[in-house]
Scaffold this motif. Sequence first.
Motif, PDB file in Angstrom:
ATOM      1  N   GLU A   1      -2.754  15.897   7.623  1.00  0.00           N
ATOM      2  CA  GLU A   1      -3.585  14.718   7.414  1.00  0.00           C
ATOM      3  C   GLU A   1      -2.798  13.445   7.724  1.00  0.00           C
ATOM      4  OE1 GLU A   1      -5.008  14.830   3.467  1.00  0.00           O
ATOM      5  OE2 GLU A   1      -6.042  16.774   3.679  1.00  0.00           O
ATOM      6  N   SER A   2      -3.544  12.378   7.951  1.00  0.00           N
ATOM      7  CA  SER A   2      -2.903  11.094   8.240  1.00  0.00           C
ATOM      8  C   SER A   2      -2.394  10.408   6.985  1.00  0.00           C
ATOM      9  CB  SER A   2      -3.904  10.167   8.958  1.00  0.00           C
ATOM     10  OG  SER A   2      -5.063   9.971   8.152  1.00  0.00           O
ATOM     11  N   GLY A   3      -2.859  10.783   5.837  1.00  0.00           N
ATOM     12  CA  GLY A   3      -2.414  10.187   4.588  1.00  0.00           C
ATOM     13  C   GLY A   3      -3.545   9.534   3.824  1.00  0.00           C
ATOM     14  N   THR A   4      -3.495   9.601   2.510  1.00  0.00           N
ATOM     15  CA  THR A   4      -4.501   9.017   1.633  1.00  0.00           C
ATOM     16  C   THR A   4      -3.860   7.920   0.799  1.00  0.00           C
ATOM     17  OG1 THR A   4      -5.658  11.133   1.503  1.00  0.00           O
ATOM     18  CG2 THR A   4      -6.154   9.494  -0.197  1.00  0.00           C
ATOM     19  N   THR A   5      -4.441   6.724   0.845  1.00  0.00           N
ATOM     20  CA  THR A   5      -3.922   5.616   0.053  1.00  0.00           C
ATOM     21  C   THR A   5      -4.322   5.813  -1.408  1.00  0.00           C
ATOM     22  OG1 THR A   5      -4.083   4.095   1.926  1.00  0.00           O
ATOM     23  CG2 THR A   5      -3.932   3.122  -0.281  1.00  0.00           C
ATOM     24  N   PHE A   6      -3.335   5.895  -2.291  1.00  0.00           N
ATOM     25  CA  PHE A   6      -3.610   6.136  -3.706  1.00  0.00           C
ATOM     26  C   PHE A   6      -3.211   4.948  -4.584  1.00  0.00           C
ATOM     27  CE2 PHE A   6       0.695   7.539  -2.966  1.00  0.00           C
ATOM     28  CZ  PHE A   6       1.399   7.114  -4.081  1.00  0.00           C
TER      29      PHE A   6
ATOM     30  N   VAL B   1      -7.933   8.340  -6.618  1.00  0.00           N
ATOM     31  CA  VAL B   1      -7.523   9.661  -6.139  1.00  0.00           C
ATOM     32  C   VAL B   1      -7.257  10.545  -7.362  1.00  0.00           C
ATOM     33  CG1 VAL B   1      -5.843  10.962  -4.787  1.00  0.00           C
ATOM     34  CG2 VAL B   1      -6.552   8.666  -4.055  1.00  0.00           C
TER      35      VAL B   1
ATOM     36  N   SER C   1       0.850  -1.197   0.000  1.00  0.00           N
ATOM     37  CA  SER C   1       0.000   0.000   0.000  1.00  0.00           C
ATOM     38  C   SER C   1       0.882   1.243   0.000  1.00  0.00           C
ATOM     39  CB  SER C   1      -0.926   0.020   1.221  1.00  0.00           C
ATOM     40  OG  SER C   1      -1.838  -1.057   1.178  1.00  0.00           O
TER      41      SER C   1
ATOM     42  N   VAL D   1       0.857  12.192   1.819  1.00  0.00           N
ATOM     43  CA  VAL D   1       0.489  13.340   2.643  1.00  0.00           C
ATOM     44  C   VAL D   1       1.098  14.577   1.995  1.00  0.00           C
ATOM     45  CG1 VAL D   1       0.659  14.441   4.904  1.00  0.00           C
ATOM     46  CG2 VAL D   1       0.426  11.948   4.738  1.00  0.00           C
TER      47      VAL D   1
ATOM     48  N   SER E   1       0.694  19.562   5.147  1.00  0.00           N
ATOM     49  CA  SER E   1      -0.612  19.093   5.597  1.00  0.00           C
ATOM     50  C   SER E   1      -0.468  18.278   6.885  1.00  0.00           C
ATOM     51  CB  SER E   1      -1.280  18.246   4.520  1.00  0.00           C
ATOM     52  OG  SER E   1      -2.505  17.693   4.991  1.00  0.00           O
TER      53      SER E   1
ATOM     54  N   SER F   1       0.666   5.457   0.325  1.00  0.00           N
ATOM     55  CA  SER F   1      -0.170   6.589   0.743  1.00  0.00           C
ATOM     56  C   SER F   1       0.613   7.886   0.598  1.00  0.00           C
ATOM     57  CB  SER F   1      -0.653   6.412   2.186  1.00  0.00           C
ATOM     58  OG  SER F   1       0.456   6.323   3.066  1.00  0.00           O
TER      59      SER F   1
END
Length: 264
Positions: A77-82, A95, A67, A71, A75, A69
Amino acid sequence: MGFGYLNPAHKNILLCGLFLRLIFGTLPVSAIDVYAPDELLVENGTTGILKCSFKSKEVVSSGATVSWSFVPEGSSESGTTFFHYAGGKPYPGDVPQFKERVLWVGDLNKKDASIQVNTMQFTDNGTYSCDVKNPPDIAGTASRTKVWVVMKESLPPNNAGIIAGAVIGSMICLFLIAIVSYLIIRRQQPRHDYEGCTSVESASSPALRPGKKAESSTEGSRCSSPSAPVQGPVIYAQLDHSGTKNANSFHKMEPVVYADIRKS
């Protein structure tokens, strides 16, 4: 020998040991290690390769997953998995920022979980996290890479080009040193001056006896030539003072000096 022959203290120690062995023998104790570079510089508008590798004590199976991710820079944020990889198939995700820009370039059999991001922009600056699971190795921490998208002028010089230039420069210097050393040695070699040659026959030598074949002028002469090889022909000359053409008459021969004519 059964437990009946042990005292209560020994029985308690033995039972405790068996209990701990049973518990820890059934739980996984190995963990997976994930590695990624701390920082990556990418030229704006070019392709960036996000490296990620891992080490696992278990054989990589079809249950292994990867996986990625992201950030953004600045930012919280905790991070977005792309991006996700599982069952031997890549799943780029939806994304918008990375849509149709991410490709799988890794190989789990080689412990490689790298991806490729095409046409990187300044908005791609941020922290990228790589997380790998290989059941039963699921205990591990994701590895993070700080990515900076910069202009070409901000990139550091290519180390490979610097090394190649240094090697070529060293070879040229060695070649020039060899040529200079050769010329110096040639100039320091001693020169031999030629002193010429003269006949060893004396002008006052007795006349040749009748009937005796005259010795060759080359046999009756000696030459102290230089050590270097003769570079030109040698001319011999004898003067006849008799003034007669009779073949039976004895000619008075006068030795003369001959010279070595060298090529100029």
